[in-house]
Design a protein around this motif. Sequence first.
Motif, short mmCIF file in Angstrom:
data_model
loop_
_atom_site.label_atom_id
_atom_site.label_comp_id
_atom_site.label_asym_id
_atom_site.label_seq_id
_atom_site.Cartn_x
_atom_site.Cartn_y
_atom_site.Cartn_z
N ARG A 194 -1.89 0.28 3.48
CA ARG A 194 -1.94 1.55 2.75
C ARG A 194 -2.58 1.34 1.37
N LEU A 195 -2.15 0.30 0.68
CA LEU A 195 -2.71 0.00 -0.64
C LEU A 195 -4.20 -0.29 -0.54
N ALA A 196 -4.58 -1.06 0.48
CA ALA A 196 -5.99 -1.41 0.67
C ALA A 196 -6.83 -0.17 0.92
N GLU A 197 -6.30 0.76 1.71
CA GLU A 197 -7.09 1.96 2.00
C GLU A 197 -7.26 2.81 0.75
N ILE B 129 0.87 2.04 -5.63
CA ILE B 129 0.55 2.98 -4.56
C ILE B 129 0.73 4.42 -5.04
N GLU B 130 1.82 4.68 -5.77
CA GLU B 130 2.06 6.04 -6.25
C GLU B 130 0.98 6.49 -7.23
N ALA B 131 0.50 5.56 -8.06
CA ALA B 131 -0.57 5.91 -9.01
C ALA B 131 -1.83 6.30 -8.24
N LEU B 132 -2.14 5.55 -7.21
CA LEU B 132 -3.32 5.85 -6.40
C LEU B 132 -3.14 7.15 -5.62
N GLU B 133 -1.93 7.37 -5.13
CA GLU B 133 -1.68 8.62 -4.39
C GLU B 133 -1.80 9.83 -5.30
N VAL C 232 -5.18 -6.90 -2.56
CA VAL C 232 -6.22 -5.87 -2.66
C VAL C 232 -7.59 -6.55 -2.63
N ASP C 233 -8.59 -5.85 -2.09
CA ASP C 233 -9.97 -6.36 -2.10
C ASP C 233 -10.36 -6.81 -3.51
#
Lengths: 280, 280
Positions: free
Chosen positions: B47-50, B253-257, B90-91
């Motif tokens: 999920r984080l990677a996407e 993840i929440e920041a990205l979401e 992460v990449d």
Amino acid sequence: MDASTLRVGPGFRLADADPGSTPGFATEGRRSPKKHGTAELESHVGRLAELQERLFAASTGGARDAVLLIVQGMDTAGKGGIMRHVVGAVDPQGVVITAFKKPTEEELAHDFLWRVERRVPAPGLIGVFDRSHYEDVLIGLVRSLASDEELERRYGAIVDFERGLVERGIRVVKIMLHVGRDEQKKRLGERLERPDKHWKYNPGDVDERLLWDDYQTAYQVALERTSTEEVPWNVVPADKKWFARLAVQQLLIEALESIDPQWPAADFDVEHEKERLAGS
Amino acid sequence: MDASTLRVGPGFRLADADPGSTPGFATEGRRSPKKHGTAELESHVGRLAELQERLFAASTGGARDAVLLIVQGMDTAGKGGIMRHVVGAVDPQGVVITAFKKPTEEELAHDFLWRVERRVPAPGLIGVFDRSHYEDVLIGLVRSLASDEELERRYGAIVDFERGLVERGIRVVKIMLHVGRDEQKKRLGERLERPDKHWKYNPGDVDERLLWDDYQTAYQVALERTSTEEVPWNVVPADKKWFARLAVQQLLIEALESIDPQWPAADFDVEHEKERLAGS
């Protein structure tokens, strides 16, 4: 696997290298080489991680060693996958990736090696170049951006520059990801099919593709002129992504093993510190 | 897990936060919370990677969003582990880590935010600060390196600076890894016991440890003065490494979401490109 077969020596001909092959990887009796190769990649992650940590630790004790991984290849050759799956398995604190794009005005105002020198890894680090100074002889030749005389100067300057890196303690690992013409077509096609891959596609990619043979020639010349005893090129067949990743990982591990970095000795009195800690 | 419990709001008291606790993580009926937490961390990697790939992709279409993760904590609080196990998943092409050390002469000649501004992530990237501008108010207070007046100015300057980042489209995630005093002693002791860990030990670590209470006070003041509605602090109990990693991953993840980055539309004619590719 045995990565020595990938080294570019005298008489090497790129046209004879099969992008779909897996040299140095034993396939006999293995029903799924891909499965074995992927498992082998995974099984070496710990070894690579330990070597990287030792490299970094040694530098805190004064060692000057570093590693520079240079990755070249046509569009879709798999450079991004190398970054994610090989380099990405290493502690990110010990790695500095530089993606060289079209030079800026400022960069063009300097010699072509100027921007590269600024990104040479400091002691203890693994530097990774996604494209590099080789673009200046590849595109330079194909697109006639430089005169023959200037190109000659550049081949020589590159050899001198890389020898200088070695003298400073930097192991330079040069990789050409060798993708086949048909495989590239397939991969570009996938980028056009999937909306979530459109951002990776650039109409310029097909323009470059139309110059395929010219690029192969430019690579052949660059390999001949800049593969030296000290800093050889490695041509890695790249139609099979799992193989290319395994090969690059192996070459990176071998570079670190040739350094054989050691944990530095304590520069403090361990027993005394234990007492101080106990009383804190 | 529910990371909202980690947010620093009005009336927060660091002294009341238990470094050994696992707030927001359901432990009931689980025989090994560590095992569950580690599995949860692993299960969120995709999920984080996407999200990271989308963030990067969106920037190629002109989006200005970026993420800045600021990680603070006492020595041995686990900053390095966060880099390896959370950021490291992460990449690496989408992440830029900066470890802020003792300022150089050049850095000291500028305002304390100068070196920080230079490392703010560009659109599409996740910037990670291992220590940060907060050192200038923490050590500044504890070691009296700055006057009270100057410290006051800095708290205000930090709030303004971070608000400016948000206005530029940067989600700022501030983490204090809250390790306990006893746990720190144990971890420093391990570094002294193992020769392969000596390089991580510095006699100065015990000097800082002797000022433990002063640092806790300095953190309390910094949290009060710089935890805002827009850019709140998160205090992450860090005695259990697995919990701290899971919590930071969740906050990232929440920041990205909250950005919800979208694949950019093609800026070329897809059908036309398919034809060109077919003919190449």
